[in-house]
Design a protein around this motif. Sequence first.
Motif, PDB file in Angstrom:
ATOM      1  N   ILE A 177       0.844  -1.192   0.000  1.00 39.93           N
ATOM      2  CA  ILE A 177       0.000   0.000   0.000  1.00 39.93           C
ATOM      3  C   ILE A 177       0.884   1.248   0.000  1.00 39.93           C
ATOM      4  N   VAL A 178       0.486   2.241  -0.798  1.00 40.00           N
ATOM      5  CA  VAL A 178       1.094   3.581  -0.710  1.00 40.00           C
ATOM      6  C   VAL A 178       0.037   4.461  -0.049  1.00 40.00           C
ATOM      7  N   ARG A 223       0.888  20.150 -13.210  1.00 36.29           N
ATOM      8  CA  ARG A 223       1.265  18.768 -13.523  1.00 36.29           C
ATOM      9  C   ARG A 223       0.402  17.739 -12.788  1.00 36.29           C
ATOM     10  N   ARG A 224      -0.492  18.214 -11.899  1.00 37.99           N
ATOM     11  CA  ARG A 224      -1.352  17.278 -11.164  1.00 37.99           C
ATOM     12  C   ARG A 224      -2.184  16.436 -12.123  1.00 37.99           C
ATOM     13  N   SER A 225      -2.659  17.073 -13.193  1.00 39.70           N
ATOM     14  CA  SER A 225      -3.518  16.346 -14.139  1.00 39.70           C
ATOM     15  C   SER A 225      -2.734  15.248 -14.850  1.00 39.70           C
ATOM     16  N   LEU A 226      -1.449  15.502 -15.145  1.00 40.15           N
ATOM     17  CA  LEU A 226      -0.631  14.469 -15.780  1.00 40.15           C
ATOM     18  C   LEU A 226      -0.430  13.289 -14.834  1.00 40.15           C
ATOM     19  N   ILE A 227      -0.138  13.575 -13.562  1.00 41.93           N
ATOM     20  CA  ILE A 227       0.051  12.494 -12.585  1.00 41.93           C
ATOM     21  C   ILE A 227      -1.245  11.697 -12.431  1.00 41.93           C
ATOM     22  N   ALA A 228      -2.380  12.398 -12.373  1.00 46.98           N
ATOM     23  CA  ALA A 228      -3.670  11.707 -12.269  1.00 46.98           C
ATOM     24  C   ALA A 228      -3.902  10.819 -13.495  1.00 46.98           C
ATOM     25  N   ASP A 266      -4.479  -2.677 -14.579  1.00 48.17           N
ATOM     26  CA  ASP A 266      -4.566  -3.571 -13.411  1.00 48.17           C
ATOM     27  C   ASP A 266      -3.214  -3.743 -12.724  1.00 48.17           C
ATOM     28  N   ILE A 267      -2.444  -2.666 -12.671  1.00 45.61           N
ATOM     29  CA  ILE A 267      -1.161  -2.676 -11.956  1.00 45.61           C
ATOM     30  C   ILE A 267      -1.328  -2.056 -10.570  1.00 45.61           C
ATOM     31  N   ILE A 268      -2.239  -1.097 -10.448  1.00 47.65           N
ATOM     32  CA  ILE A 268      -2.545  -0.491  -9.156  1.00 47.65           C
ATOM     33  C   ILE A 268      -4.066  -0.411  -8.998  1.00 47.65           C
ATOM     34  N   LYS A 269      -4.487  -0.140  -7.769  1.00 49.09           N
ATOM     35  CA  LYS A 269      -5.893   0.122  -7.482  1.00 49.09           C
ATOM     36  C   LYS A 269      -5.955   1.321  -6.545  1.00 49.09           C
ATOM     37  N   GLN A 270      -6.709   2.330  -6.920  1.00 49.90           N
ATOM     38  CA  GLN A 270      -6.829   3.535  -6.098  1.00 49.90           C
ATOM     39  C   GLN A 270      -8.036   3.401  -5.175  1.00 49.90           C
ATOM     40  N   ASN A 271      -7.780   3.551  -3.891  1.00 51.40           N
ATOM     41  CA  ASN A 271      -8.833   3.488  -2.872  1.00 51.40           C
ATOM     42  C   ASN A 271      -8.815   4.789  -2.093  1.00 51.40           C
ATOM     43  N   ASP A 301      -5.483   6.120  -0.763  1.00 51.27           N
ATOM     44  CA  ASP A 301      -4.513   5.024  -0.699  1.00 51.27           C
ATOM     45  C   ASP A 301      -4.385   4.381  -2.080  1.00 51.27           C
ATOM     46  N   ILE A 302      -3.176   3.959  -2.397  1.00 48.60           N
ATOM     47  CA  ILE A 302      -2.930   3.276  -3.664  1.00 48.60           C
ATOM     48  C   ILE A 302      -2.399   1.887  -3.351  1.00 48.60           C
ATOM     49  N   GLU A 303      -3.078   0.867  -3.849  1.00 51.44           N
ATOM     50  CA  GLU A 303      -2.628  -0.508  -3.663  1.00 51.44           C
ATOM     51  C   GLU A 303      -1.877  -0.962  -4.912  1.00 51.44           C
TER      52      GLU A 303
END
Length: 289
Positions: A104-105, A124-129, A139-144, A147-149
């Motif tokens: 978890i991050v 740059r927030r939009s690029l990161i999003a 299916d490499i991460i899941k945003q909750n 928190d990022i799994e």
Amino acid sequence: MNDWLERQKNLSFDDFDEAIKETIRRIKPLEKRRDEEQASERLKATYQALKKHDLTKKEPDKWGWIPKSIINDDEKRVSSQAYGLLVVLAMNATTPPIANGRKIVPRTTPTTILRWLGLTNSNRRSLIAQLLSELEDADIIKQNNDDIELLFPTMDEAKEEDNGGFVKIYVSTYQAILDKSHGIATLNRLAVYLGFRYNIFEAAKGAPNRVVWLEGGERILWVVDLSYNAANNNLNWLRENGILSWNLIQNDNKYHNKKYLMTEHFHVREMTKNLCYWLLRGSAVRVLA
């Protein structure tokens, strides 16, 4: 016995300084046969190039990891910037006791990531999003919420032969890239470092290692989505900014082309040993830098 086998015979690396001097002594006849007038200067340049590193024995530092199964899966292919962001997430992930082994991050937003990258441009927030969405769509991460799994297999699962193992990302090298890089280009540099590390194999103690990387941008391209020139430019950046240790050799072929060898700073003894053996075998004519 072949000449090159005789030249390698009983070469000891208990003392690297003596091993380098002995290598120079043994290849001197080869250089004199190639060009007696230039032999002395060429041997001196090779000696200085082999001696330029700190050859004190060092242990590798702490590391994070990314499973190779994610990189090897064609359905999970993402952009180079997304791979760079994945490196950032992997290096900031934890495994809380309540997470049942999941990585978890915690409490991470695009603004958090910009801060980790040393970026103050809120545009740059939009690029990161967008890059987070790209990783989630693959299916490499899941945003909750915040928190990022990381949807990684366990390390034991990653080690299984069918999954291909995992890529080590060293803390000191990762931090050096963040310290010396500025702007969103940092993500591509991290992705190229991931590609470099993908091609490295660190065996269990006592088994053969492959910790030295012989230049070839095409092997980076297999991992990250960059042009050949962009991949090599980022490799050059890693080299020129002291992120990785390197030597430049001249090959023993009809073109006498030049190639860079690169490795982690704490693996430089292995690179120097390889170079000495290549010189003695004649597969490298000389070390230029």
